[in-house]
Write a protein that holds these residues in place. Sequence first.
Motif, short mmCIF file in Angstrom:
data_model
loop_
_atom_site.label_atom_id
_atom_site.label_comp_id
_atom_site.label_asym_id
_atom_site.label_seq_id
_atom_site.Cartn_x
_atom_site.Cartn_y
_atom_site.Cartn_z
N HIS A 143 9.46 3.71 14.03
CA HIS A 143 8.41 4.70 14.26
C HIS A 143 7.22 4.40 13.36
N GLY A 144 6.04 4.25 13.97
CA GLY A 144 4.82 4.09 13.17
C GLY A 144 4.74 2.76 12.45
N VAL A 145 5.30 1.72 13.00
CA VAL A 145 5.29 0.41 12.34
C VAL A 145 4.50 -0.61 13.18
N PRO A 155 0.83 -1.22 0.00
CA PRO A 155 0.00 0.00 0.00
C PRO A 155 0.86 1.26 0.00
N TYR A 156 2.06 1.16 0.60
CA TYR A 156 2.94 2.33 0.68
C TYR A 156 3.63 2.62 -0.64
N ASP A 157 3.61 1.65 -1.59
CA ASP A 157 4.07 1.94 -2.94
C ASP A 157 2.98 2.66 -3.72
N ILE A 209 13.95 1.04 11.24
CA ILE A 209 13.14 -0.08 10.76
C ILE A 209 11.84 0.47 10.17
N GLY A 210 11.48 0.07 8.95
CA GLY A 210 10.23 0.54 8.35
C GLY A 210 10.20 2.05 8.28
N GLY A 211 11.31 2.63 7.85
CA GLY A 211 11.48 4.09 7.89
C GLY A 211 10.88 4.81 6.70
N GLY A 212 10.16 4.12 5.81
CA GLY A 212 9.66 4.77 4.60
C GLY A 212 10.85 5.25 3.79
N VAL A 225 15.79 -2.23 0.56
CA VAL A 225 14.43 -2.78 0.54
C VAL A 225 14.53 -4.10 1.27
N GLU A 226 13.82 -4.21 2.36
CA GLU A 226 13.97 -5.40 3.21
C GLU A 226 12.67 -5.63 3.97
N ASP A 227 12.44 -6.89 4.30
CA ASP A 227 11.27 -7.25 5.10
C ASP A 227 11.70 -7.41 6.55
N ILE A 228 10.93 -6.85 7.45
CA ILE A 228 11.25 -6.96 8.88
C ILE A 228 11.47 -8.42 9.27
N CYS A 229 10.70 -9.31 8.65
CA CYS A 229 10.79 -10.73 9.03
C CYS A 229 12.10 -11.38 8.58
N VAL A 289 10.85 14.14 9.70
CA VAL A 289 11.75 13.86 10.82
C VAL A 289 10.91 13.82 12.11
N PHE A 290 11.36 13.00 13.04
CA PHE A 290 10.62 12.82 14.29
C PHE A 290 11.56 13.14 15.45
N PRO A 291 11.45 14.36 16.01
CA PRO A 291 12.37 14.75 17.09
C PRO A 291 12.38 13.75 18.25
N ASP A 306 12.98 -0.54 4.43
CA ASP A 306 11.53 -0.55 4.36
C ASP A 306 11.14 -1.56 3.30
N LEU A 307 9.91 -2.04 3.41
CA LEU A 307 9.40 -3.00 2.43
C LEU A 307 9.01 -2.30 1.13
N SER A 308 8.73 -1.02 1.20
CA SER A 308 8.27 -0.29 0.01
C SER A 308 9.47 0.10 -0.84
N ALA A 309 9.54 -0.48 -2.04
CA ALA A 309 10.65 -0.18 -2.95
C ALA A 309 10.62 1.28 -3.38
N ALA A 338 2.42 7.13 -1.38
CA ALA A 338 3.63 7.37 -0.57
C ALA A 338 3.24 7.97 0.78
N TYR A 339 3.88 7.47 1.84
CA TYR A 339 3.62 8.01 3.18
C TYR A 339 4.47 9.26 3.36
N PRO A 340 3.88 10.34 3.89
CA PRO A 340 4.64 11.59 3.99
C PRO A 340 5.60 11.57 5.18
#
Length: 473
Positions: free
Chosen positions: A120-122, A9-11, A50-53, A99-103, A19-21, A74-77, A14-16
């Motif tokens: 963050h957000g995963v 879905p993230y391909d 991990i899963g950083g978009g 491009v990598e799967d958490i698993c 930066v996350f202070p 992230d899984l999204s290429a 795109a997720y916006p």
Amino acid sequence: MTTPPNATPYDRVAYPTTVFPQTHPDRLFALARLAGLDPVLPQEARILEIGGGTCVNLLAMAAMWPGCDAHGFDLSANAIARGQEIAEASSLANVTLAVEDICEAHLRYPAGSFDYVIAHGVYAWVPDHVRAATMALTAHVLSDRGVGFISYNAMPGGHVRKIMREMLLDAIGHIDDPEERIAAVRDFLEDYARPRERDDLLAKTLRQQAENMLLRPDAVLFHDELGPFFNPQRLRDVVAEGQANGLIFLTDAGRNRQLDGFLPEDAAQPDDPDEAVLDAASRDDYASLRYFRQTLFVKQPPDRSIDLDRIANLWLSSKMRRQDDGTFKHGDDVIEIKDEALALALEQAAALYPQRVALAQIASDPAHLSVILKLCTEWYVSLHPGPAPFPAALSDRPCSGVLVRGMLEIGETTLCTLDHGVLKIEQPELRALLMAADGTRSVAEIATLGTGIPPEDTLAALTACCAKALMQA
Ligand SMILES: C[S@@+](CC[C@H](N)C(=O)[O-])C[C@H]1O[C@@H](n2cnc3c(N)ncnc32)[C@H](O)[C@@H]1O
């Protein structure tokens, strides 16, 4: 962007990512220090996202600290391709994206190979087996001195969001086209947010929730509550999952919660400090209808009693502005600091922002440190391991940050600053000025380049950029 094979879905949308202070290793360092641990200095740390978009959060850290070793996946290429484009345009030599799967990621990254691990957000937006793999991966890659960050939609506030999700999916779940789906969500929410005559308290809460959702960007609306997985978590379950993998709950990284993992300053030592803080934090979640958590994990047992000496040699940055009546303002909040010596020191520190001052210079007694820790918990001030990694004044040959120039080069308008913020810069003349300041030219030479900034204003414009943490040494 094209849609790659095995598109997620993230391909498609795109997720916006930004930066996350709250994920910033400076912050994690300070909290680990407060717990008597020995975290690695961020500027020389190995950092994994991990899963950083697009992993732009990580890229901002890599630009800030050329000596750190930054990895993200992230899984999204598509997301990773964009991140790689930014990293290459910025010539960031200390970043590796994949491009990598958490698993599968434990096969790529060796045990104990990172000092800061950020997801963050995963955690609440993936199926159960991926959630379990996220915790297992964090435990696998985290070094003994490391700090892990895992954020997630939390309970019990998650129940409210789940009600919205169920209604929305019921109403619009059949619409597949992203644009049509987002438009239908907005229609639904606009109608839903309208107060009704006999609204009870729960209805009012849900209408408020609909209002809040309407403020989000389209892509966030598309993914957050409406993605295929949405499983808010109880703090206790997250902590237990961490424990099963050898991780210990340190504290929360969010505003107001940073002392969640610590005993109150005047409290007697309980028999089981770990259980005492977990119990208090969970009760606070119920009381505040908590809906988001940002939980930190470590491998060494933290000391949960607050010893202010442990933060005495950190540095402070502050955006609090002093007002005529002597109080301070931060956003809409008004803050009163009773001790005038400390207030004066904080006023002077704020005048130096984004530069930092050593706490040893401004907090001469434990009472001052105690106030500063509370201000930090509220996010009114930030604590750092050392001075800012960017200059206070322009150099002879001003140089905008590598990431700033890289992002400009590929047309980004929201730029990452060197103090882990973002700044929207659309004016062509300012963009040209920042590109021209590449460390090879003096201010006088930049002034002759026809950036669109009047030559006589070039020095002032560059100085203003420096004060916004856009310039590197
Ligand atoms: C809500 S987004 C958050 C992105 C970013 N961390 C942020 O906070 O803006 C969730 C991210 O997790 C990624 N993700 C989901 N499942 C994954 C998996 N199995 N392996 C790697 N990444 C995954 C998605 O592709 C997406 O980029």
